[in-house]
Scaffold this motif. Sequence first.
Motif, PDB file in Angstrom:
ATOM      1  N   VAL A  24      -6.847 -22.453   9.732  1.00 17.92           N
ATOM      2  CA  VAL A  24      -6.124 -20.844  10.303  1.00 17.92           C
ATOM      3  C   VAL A  24      -5.871 -20.524  11.843  1.00 17.92           C
ATOM      4  O   VAL A  24      -6.968 -21.031  12.079  1.00 17.92           O
ATOM      5  CB  VAL A  24      -6.692 -19.745   9.258  1.00 17.92           C
ATOM      6  N   VAL A  25      -5.119 -20.488  11.656  1.00 15.49           N
ATOM      7  CA  VAL A  25      -4.631 -19.172  12.713  1.00 15.49           C
ATOM      8  C   VAL A  25      -4.689 -17.996  13.166  1.00 15.49           C
ATOM      9  O   VAL A  25      -3.322 -17.607  12.533  1.00 15.49           O
ATOM     10  CB  VAL A  25      -3.692 -20.614  14.004  1.00 15.49           C
ATOM     11  N   VAL A  26      -4.794 -17.591  14.450  1.00 22.70           N
ATOM     12  CA  VAL A  26      -4.158 -15.859  14.330  1.00 22.70           C
ATOM     13  C   VAL A  26      -4.199 -15.846  15.577  1.00 22.70           C
ATOM     14  O   VAL A  26      -5.178 -16.363  16.586  1.00 22.70           O
ATOM     15  CB  VAL A  26      -6.028 -15.466  14.194  1.00 22.70           C
ATOM     16  N   LEU A  27      -3.383 -15.351  15.995  1.00 23.80           N
ATOM     17  CA  LEU A  27      -2.228 -15.184  17.681  1.00 23.80           C
ATOM     18  C   LEU A  27      -2.798 -13.955  17.156  1.00 23.80           C
ATOM     19  O   LEU A  27      -1.198 -13.042  16.619  1.00 23.80           O
ATOM     20  CB  LEU A  27      -1.047 -15.732  17.071  1.00 23.80           C
ATOM     21  N   ASP A  28      -2.410 -13.188  18.591  1.00 26.02           N
ATOM     22  CA  ASP A  28      -1.915 -11.670  18.914  1.00 26.02           C
ATOM     23  C   ASP A  28      -1.946 -11.837  20.505  1.00 26.02           C
ATOM     24  O   ASP A  28      -2.310 -11.601  21.838  1.00 26.02           O
ATOM     25  CB  ASP A  28      -3.826 -11.152  18.861  1.00 26.02           C
ATOM     26  N   PRO A  29      -0.137 -12.166  20.542  1.00 25.41           N
ATOM     27  CA  PRO A  29       0.487 -12.283  21.678  1.00 25.41           C
ATOM     28  C   PRO A  29       0.218 -11.081  22.659  1.00 25.41           C
ATOM     29  O   PRO A  29       0.444 -10.380  21.705  1.00 25.41           O
ATOM     30  CB  PRO A  29       1.723 -12.551  21.540  1.00 25.41           C
ATOM     31  N   PRO A  30       0.213 -11.346  23.605  1.00 29.80           N
ATOM     32  CA  PRO A  30       0.092  -9.964  24.505  1.00 29.80           C
ATOM     33  C   PRO A  30       2.430  -9.481  25.143  1.00 29.80           C
ATOM     34  O   PRO A  30       2.449  -9.538  25.955  1.00 29.80           O
ATOM     35  CB  PRO A  30      -0.747 -10.312  25.604  1.00 29.80           C
ATOM     36  N   TRP A  31       2.492  -9.065  23.533  1.00 32.07           N
ATOM     37  CA  TRP A  31       3.966  -8.464  23.619  1.00 32.07           C
ATOM     38  C   TRP A  31       4.251  -7.708  24.273  1.00 32.07           C
ATOM     39  O   TRP A  31       3.457  -6.673  24.680  1.00 32.07           O
ATOM     40  CB  TRP A  31       3.935  -8.202  21.640  1.00 32.07           C
ATOM     41  N   GLU A  32       5.624  -7.784  25.255  1.00 33.05           N
ATOM     42  CA  GLU A  32       5.619  -6.232  26.456  1.00 33.05           C
ATOM     43  C   GLU A  32       5.906  -5.520  25.200  1.00 33.05           C
ATOM     44  O   GLU A  32       6.614  -5.632  23.856  1.00 33.05           O
ATOM     45  CB  GLU A  32       7.473  -7.137  26.769  1.00 33.05           C
TER      46      GLU A  32
END
Length: 148
Positions: A24-32
């Motif tokens: 399991v991978v959860v990504l919370d990218p710092p989107w612009e």
Amino acid sequence: AWLQDDVFSGNRILELCPESGFEVVVLDPPWESKSRGVRYKCCQSQQLLQLPMEKLLASEAMVAVWVTNDPKKQAFVLDELFPAWSLRFSGCWTWIKVTNEGEPLLPFGERPRLPFEKVLVGRKSAAEAESEERKDQVFAAVPGHHSQ
């Protein structure tokens, strides 16, 4: 194994990856985002394509990616990122942000800020999926300081 880290900060993630990969991978990218002031370093969509997911994911894995309410970012995850990582889209989870009293934090339909965020979920499987049904979910919770 649990790892919470900045995935763009070198090869540390590869060094800490279990031999069989993450299930399991959860990504919370710092989107612009145009709706919030920039308070942290943002990532470009193309940076995500450079992550070595083929080395990080187990043969059976789930990846959940938080996205903004920008349709272009959602399309990028579904049309470019998931295919590049050999993932099948399996559902969208929608987090409705509510107050302690259970009311929506913001009005619905008032862009650019909306009272919800989405998590797009993709799955990797060693076997071909037999017409797996998409599993969308909706949940409500009070956001912490970072997510208001």
